[in-house]
Design a protein around this motif. Sequence first.
Motif, PDB file in Angstrom:
ATOM      1  N   MET A  35     -11.534  -0.248 -20.872  1.00  0.00           N
ATOM      2  CA  MET A  35     -11.807  -1.773 -20.499  1.00  0.00           C
ATOM      3  C   MET A  35     -12.612  -1.725 -19.300  1.00  0.00           C
ATOM      4  O   MET A  35     -13.000  -0.566 -18.707  1.00  0.00           O
ATOM      5  CB  MET A  35     -10.156  -2.305 -20.115  1.00  0.00           C
ATOM      6  N   LEU A  36     -12.971  -2.878 -19.035  1.00  0.00           N
ATOM      7  CA  LEU A  36     -13.857  -3.132 -17.693  1.00  0.00           C
ATOM      8  C   LEU A  36     -12.825  -4.493 -16.875  1.00  0.00           C
ATOM      9  O   LEU A  36     -12.145  -5.099 -17.617  1.00  0.00           O
ATOM     10  CB  LEU A  36     -14.975  -3.910 -17.905  1.00  0.00           C
ATOM     11  N   ALA A  37     -12.495  -4.160 -15.661  1.00  0.00           N
ATOM     12  CA  ALA A  37     -11.822  -5.091 -14.948  1.00  0.00           C
ATOM     13  C   ALA A  37     -12.349  -5.358 -13.586  1.00  0.00           C
ATOM     14  O   ALA A  37     -13.165  -4.698 -12.860  1.00  0.00           O
ATOM     15  CB  ALA A  37     -10.291  -4.616 -14.570  1.00  0.00           C
ATOM     16  N   CYS A  38     -11.900  -6.364 -13.215  1.00  0.00           N
ATOM     17  CA  CYS A  38     -12.525  -7.110 -11.900  1.00  0.00           C
ATOM     18  C   CYS A  38     -11.081  -7.702 -11.096  1.00  0.00           C
ATOM     19  O   CYS A  38     -10.436  -8.342 -11.586  1.00  0.00           O
ATOM     20  CB  CYS A  38     -13.401  -7.848 -11.995  1.00  0.00           C
ATOM     21  N   GLY A  39     -11.156  -7.749  -9.654  1.00  0.00           N
ATOM     22  CA  GLY A  39     -10.382  -8.396  -8.793  1.00  0.00           C
ATOM     23  C   GLY A  39      -9.408  -7.385  -8.099  1.00  0.00           C
ATOM     24  O   GLY A  39      -9.909  -6.134  -7.459  1.00  0.00           O
ATOM     25  N   ASN A  40      -8.062  -7.852  -7.966  1.00  0.00           N
ATOM     26  CA  ASN A  40      -7.229  -7.212  -7.148  1.00  0.00           C
ATOM     27  C   ASN A  40      -5.839  -7.410  -7.717  1.00  0.00           C
ATOM     28  O   ASN A  40      -5.638  -8.250  -8.600  1.00  0.00           O
ATOM     29  CB  ASN A  40      -7.344  -7.535  -5.694  1.00  0.00           C
ATOM     30  N   TYR A  41      -4.818  -6.605  -7.324  1.00  0.00           N
ATOM     31  CA  TYR A  41      -3.527  -6.616  -7.760  1.00  0.00           C
ATOM     32  C   TYR A  41      -2.482  -6.265  -6.695  1.00  0.00           C
ATOM     33  O   TYR A  41      -2.913  -5.874  -5.636  1.00  0.00           O
ATOM     34  CB  TYR A  41      -3.276  -5.803  -8.920  1.00  0.00           C
ATOM     35  N   TRP A  42      -1.302  -6.751  -6.949  1.00  0.00           N
ATOM     36  CA  TRP A  42      -0.228  -6.653  -5.945  1.00  0.00           C
ATOM     37  C   TRP A  42      -0.487  -6.892  -4.463  1.00  0.00           C
ATOM     38  O   TRP A  42      -0.234  -6.358  -3.535  1.00  0.00           O
ATOM     39  CB  TRP A  42       0.252  -5.013  -5.987  1.00  0.00           C
ATOM     40  N   LEU A  43      -0.864  -8.241  -4.501  1.00  0.00           N
ATOM     41  CA  LEU A  43      -1.275  -8.921  -3.123  1.00  0.00           C
ATOM     42  C   LEU A  43       0.167  -9.194  -2.538  1.00  0.00           C
ATOM     43  O   LEU A  43       1.046  -9.693  -3.135  1.00  0.00           O
ATOM     44  CB  LEU A  43      -1.789 -10.011  -3.196  1.00  0.00           C
ATOM     45  N   PRO A  44       0.302  -9.021  -1.114  1.00  0.00           N
ATOM     46  CA  PRO A  44       1.362  -9.299  -0.581  1.00  0.00           C
ATOM     47  C   PRO A  44       1.606 -10.864  -0.557  1.00  0.00           C
ATOM     48  O   PRO A  44       0.830 -11.616  -0.709  1.00  0.00           O
ATOM     49  CB  PRO A  44       1.309  -8.739   0.933  1.00  0.00           C
ATOM     50  N   THR A  45       2.860 -11.294  -0.077  1.00  0.00           N
ATOM     51  CA  THR A  45       3.190 -12.797  -0.128  1.00  0.00           C
ATOM     52  C   THR A  45       2.201 -13.708   0.522  1.00  0.00           C
ATOM     53  O   THR A  45       2.180 -14.531   0.404  1.00  0.00           O
ATOM     54  CB  THR A  45       4.854 -12.920   0.228  1.00  0.00           C
ATOM     55  N   ASN A  46       2.051 -13.059   1.894  1.00  0.00           N
ATOM     56  CA  ASN A  46       1.353 -13.850   2.649  1.00  0.00           C
ATOM     57  C   ASN A  46      -0.135 -14.174   2.399  1.00  0.00           C
ATOM     58  O   ASN A  46      -0.585 -15.250   2.439  1.00  0.00           O
ATOM     59  CB  ASN A  46       1.390 -13.274   4.320  1.00  0.00           C
ATOM     60  N   ILE A  47      -0.552 -13.158   1.810  1.00  0.00           N
ATOM     61  CA  ILE A  47      -2.107 -13.319   0.918  1.00  0.00           C
ATOM     62  C   ILE A  47      -1.947 -14.250  -0.033  1.00  0.00           C
ATOM     63  O   ILE A  47      -2.931 -14.944  -0.225  1.00  0.00           O
ATOM     64  CB  ILE A  47      -2.766 -11.987   1.030  1.00  0.00           C
ATOM     65  N   LEU A  48      -1.054 -13.831  -0.737  1.00  0.00           N
ATOM     66  CA  LEU A  48      -0.879 -14.608  -2.030  1.00  0.00           C
ATOM     67  C   LEU A  48      -0.819 -16.204  -1.815  1.00  0.00           C
ATOM     68  O   LEU A  48      -1.297 -17.211  -2.356  1.00  0.00           O
ATOM     69  CB  LEU A  48       0.231 -14.378  -2.820  1.00  0.00           C
ATOM     70  N   THR A  49       0.096 -16.576  -0.708  1.00  0.00           N
ATOM     71  CA  THR A  49       0.345 -17.939  -0.354  1.00  0.00           C
ATOM     72  C   THR A  49      -0.983 -18.518   0.185  1.00  0.00           C
ATOM     73  O   THR A  49      -1.689 -19.704  -0.175  1.00  0.00           O
ATOM     74  CB  THR A  49       1.203 -18.157   0.868  1.00  0.00           C
ATOM     75  N   ALA A  50      -1.795 -17.831   0.919  1.00  0.00           N
ATOM     76  CA  ALA A  50      -3.345 -18.154   1.463  1.00  0.00           C
ATOM     77  C   ALA A  50      -4.088 -18.375   0.332  1.00  0.00           C
ATOM     78  O   ALA A  50      -4.783 -19.515   0.124  1.00  0.00           O
ATOM     79  CB  ALA A  50      -3.538 -17.338   2.526  1.00  0.00           C
TER      80      ALA A  50
END
Length: 232
Positions: free
Chosen positions: A109-124
Amino acid sequence: MNTHLILSFLRDIQAHNERGWFQDHRDMYLAARDDFERGVEKAILRITGFDPSIAHVTVKDTTYRFYRDTRFSPDKSPYKTHLGAYICARGKKSFHGGYYIHLEPGNCMLACGNYWLPTNILTACRNEIMANTEEWLRCVANPQFLRLFGKPGGQMEQQQKGFGLTMLKTAPAGFPRDYEQIAYLRMKDYCCWHKVADDFFEGDRWLDEMERVFKVAKPMVDFVNLVIDDYE
């Protein structure tokens, strides 16, 4: 890349995932690893053409140990059964989103982005999406993005494409349940992926398709990185 060489070794390690076999066939691993890393070097050069932020990245910055960390896993197999490279301007351990290539028999596969972001960053990130919904939809709801990656949700193991590895079952705390684009707020990461055939990475022609796929995902990655980078 020589996908026959690489995938042949990975099939063998799937069938013989033990230290004795690996030591006896270490030359096969080294040949597969070296060929993969030459491909990664070419990928870095190609991506630099449309994303200069990764120009400083080396192959060593992007690849992972082949040995598994089995301390907290019921699966005690000592070796991974894939080869992957995460090409990210701020490094493999950063929350900053980047580009990923993955070779595994039947699961390339090819993939982009990020994963497992902490809650404060997800909220932002969620707040930014709500504040700039039209811009976000231009990134992730255009025909090219939808064709390559689809809409939020789904399991990577079961689908050929996807957007979001994990999802909340309902709206996140503090966000309106009736928000029209609530699916994007339920996401716990901003990773999109597109699976490819096992022979996709053969030779050098895959670099053209990789560039096309990553360019489609880049506006989404940039949108999220503008938020993430305030926290790193």
